[in-house]
Design a protein around this motif. Structure first.
Motif, PDB file in Angstrom:
ATOM      1  N   CYS A  10       0.804  -1.056   0.050  1.00 18.60           N
ATOM      2  CA  CYS A  10       0.088   0.050   0.101  1.00 18.60           C
ATOM      3  C   CYS A  10       0.918   1.326  -0.147  1.00 18.60           C
ATOM      4  O   CYS A  10       1.770   1.281   0.932  1.00 18.60           O
ATOM      5  CB  CYS A  10      -1.147   0.021   1.311  1.00 18.60           C
ATOM      6  SG  CYS A  10      -1.786   1.413   1.376  1.00 18.60           S
ATOM      7  N   ASP A  11       0.597   2.326  -0.852  1.00 17.85           N
ATOM      8  CA  ASP A  11       1.233   3.516  -1.015  1.00 17.85           C
ATOM      9  C   ASP A  11       0.575   4.646  -0.577  1.00 17.85           C
ATOM     10  O   ASP A  11       0.757   5.769  -0.947  1.00 17.85           O
ATOM     11  CB  ASP A  11       2.037   3.752  -1.944  1.00 17.85           C
ATOM     12  CG  ASP A  11       1.243   4.177  -3.398  1.00 17.85           C
ATOM     13  OD1 ASP A  11       0.015   3.928  -3.302  1.00 17.85           O
ATOM     14  OD2 ASP A  11       1.797   4.610  -4.390  1.00 17.85           O
ATOM     15  N   GLY A  12      -0.992   4.467  -0.330  1.00 20.46           N
ATOM     16  CA  GLY A  12      -1.849   5.427   0.312  1.00 20.46           C
ATOM     17  C   GLY A  12      -2.324   6.216  -0.883  1.00 20.46           C
ATOM     18  O   GLY A  12      -2.699   7.326  -0.344  1.00 20.46           O
ATOM     19  N   LYS A  13      -2.798   5.731  -1.609  1.00 23.34           N
ATOM     20  CA  LYS A  13      -3.508   6.379  -2.791  1.00 23.34           C
ATOM     21  C   LYS A  13      -4.860   6.699  -2.245  1.00 23.34           C
ATOM     22  O   LYS A  13      -5.617   7.305  -2.838  1.00 23.34           O
ATOM     23  CB  LYS A  13      -3.524   5.588  -4.246  1.00 23.34           C
ATOM     24  CG  LYS A  13      -2.211   5.285  -4.658  1.00 23.34           C
ATOM     25  CD  LYS A  13      -1.616   6.237  -5.689  1.00 23.34           C
ATOM     26  CE  LYS A  13      -0.813   6.061  -6.693  1.00 23.34           C
ATOM     27  NZ  LYS A  13       0.487   6.886  -6.377  1.00 23.34           N
ATOM     28  N   GLY A  14      -5.423   5.881  -1.378  1.00 21.97           N
ATOM     29  CA  GLY A  14      -6.747   6.239  -1.042  1.00 21.97           C
ATOM     30  C   GLY A  14      -8.006   5.939  -1.802  1.00 21.97           C
ATOM     31  O   GLY A  14      -9.148   6.085  -1.510  1.00 21.97           O
ATOM     32  N   TYR A  15      -7.713   4.950  -2.818  1.00 20.18           N
ATOM     33  CA  TYR A  15      -8.880   4.615  -3.519  1.00 20.18           C
ATOM     34  C   TYR A  15      -9.956   3.599  -2.833  1.00 20.18           C
ATOM     35  O   TYR A  15     -11.028   3.389  -3.106  1.00 20.18           O
ATOM     36  CB  TYR A  15      -8.620   3.649  -4.810  1.00 20.18           C
ATOM     37  CG  TYR A  15      -7.794   4.680  -5.829  1.00 20.18           C
ATOM     38  CD1 TYR A  15      -8.656   5.372  -6.612  1.00 20.18           C
ATOM     39  CD2 TYR A  15      -6.352   4.753  -5.949  1.00 20.18           C
ATOM     40  CE1 TYR A  15      -7.936   6.122  -7.588  1.00 20.18           C
ATOM     41  CE2 TYR A  15      -5.730   5.465  -6.809  1.00 20.18           C
ATOM     42  CZ  TYR A  15      -6.584   6.118  -7.838  1.00 20.18           C
ATOM     43  OH  TYR A  15      -6.111   7.171  -8.690  1.00 20.18           O
ATOM     44  N   CYS A  16      -9.299   2.576  -2.052  1.00 23.46           N
ATOM     45  CA  CYS A  16      -9.957   1.774  -1.124  1.00 23.46           C
ATOM     46  C   CYS A  16     -11.227   2.570  -0.366  1.00 23.46           C
ATOM     47  O   CYS A  16     -12.276   2.059  -0.519  1.00 23.46           O
ATOM     48  CB  CYS A  16      -9.288   1.019  -0.329  1.00 23.46           C
ATOM     49  SG  CYS A  16      -8.086   2.139   0.595  1.00 23.46           S
ATOM     50  N   GLY A  32      -3.897   2.871   3.793  1.00 20.59           N
ATOM     51  CA  GLY A  32      -5.317   2.152   3.823  1.00 20.59           C
ATOM     52  C   GLY A  32      -5.220   1.064   5.275  1.00 20.59           C
ATOM     53  O   GLY A  32      -4.259   0.502   5.334  1.00 20.59           O
ATOM     54  N   CYS A  54      -7.678  -0.469  -6.394  1.00 25.22           N
ATOM     55  CA  CYS A  54      -6.262  -0.424  -5.822  1.00 25.22           C
ATOM     56  C   CYS A  54      -5.013  -0.552  -6.934  1.00 25.22           C
ATOM     57  O   CYS A  54      -4.987  -1.493  -7.245  1.00 25.22           O
ATOM     58  CB  CYS A  54      -5.906  -1.365  -4.721  1.00 25.22           C
ATOM     59  SG  CYS A  54      -4.426  -1.077  -4.033  1.00 25.22           S
ATOM     60  N   ILE A  59      -4.800  -5.066  -1.910  1.00 20.82           N
ATOM     61  CA  ILE A  59      -5.956  -5.493  -1.220  1.00 20.82           C
ATOM     62  C   ILE A  59      -6.415  -6.805  -1.768  1.00 20.82           C
ATOM     63  O   ILE A  59      -6.457  -7.238  -3.057  1.00 20.82           O
ATOM     64  CB  ILE A  59      -7.303  -4.708  -1.367  1.00 20.82           C
ATOM     65  CG1 ILE A  59      -7.068  -3.120  -1.241  1.00 20.82           C
ATOM     66  CG2 ILE A  59      -8.343  -4.894  -0.491  1.00 20.82           C
ATOM     67  CD1 ILE A  59      -8.080  -2.022  -1.787  1.00 20.82           C
TER      68      ILE A  59
HETATM   69  S1  SF4 Z   1      -6.185   1.984  -2.595  1.00 22.61           S
HETATM   70 FE1  SF4 Z   1      -6.099   1.587  -0.582  1.00 22.61          FE
HETATM   71  S2  SF4 Z   1      -5.127  -0.030  -0.295  1.00 22.61           S
HETATM   72 FE2  SF4 Z   1      -4.455   0.471  -2.098  1.00 22.61          FE
HETATM   73  S3  SF4 Z   1      -2.708   1.640  -2.181  1.00 22.61           S
HETATM   74 FE3  SF4 Z   1      -4.442   3.234  -1.902  1.00 22.61          FE
HETATM   75  S4  SF4 Z   1      -4.639   3.221   0.252  1.00 22.61           S
HETATM   76 FE4  SF4 Z   1      -3.398   1.329  -0.061  1.00 22.61          FE
END
Ligand code: SF4
Length: 62
Positions: A10-16, A32, A54, A59
């Motif tokens: 996880c690199d924190g993109k936040g899509y989840c 996440g 993601c 995930i």
């Molecule tokens: S979508 Fe969620 S799990 Fe995937 S990289 Fe972003 S923060 Fe992490």
């Protein structure tokens, strides 16, 4: 259905969180995390969308 995030990927993109806020949150560093032990049937579609979205494939459903 259970869901886990690979913290190393996880690199924190936040899509989840964007796709399934009832299942995912972001921690204080923006990574996440999973909010629930078990994904409810009502949340499964959103959760699967989050898995697809993601960009790091971090995930996993179990
Ligand atoms: S979508 Fe969620 S799990 Fe995937 S990289 Fe972003 S923060 Fe992490």
């Amino acid at each position: 259905m259970k869901v886990v995030i690979d913290a190393a990927a996880c690199d924190g993109k936040g899509y989840c969180k964007r796709f399934a806020p009832e299942v995912f949150a972001l921690d204080e560093w923006g990574y996440g995390r999973v909010l629930v032990d078990e994904v409810t049937p009502e949340a499964e579609a959103n959760t699967r969308a989050a898995v697809e979205a993601c960009p790091l494939q971090a995930i996993r459903t179990v």
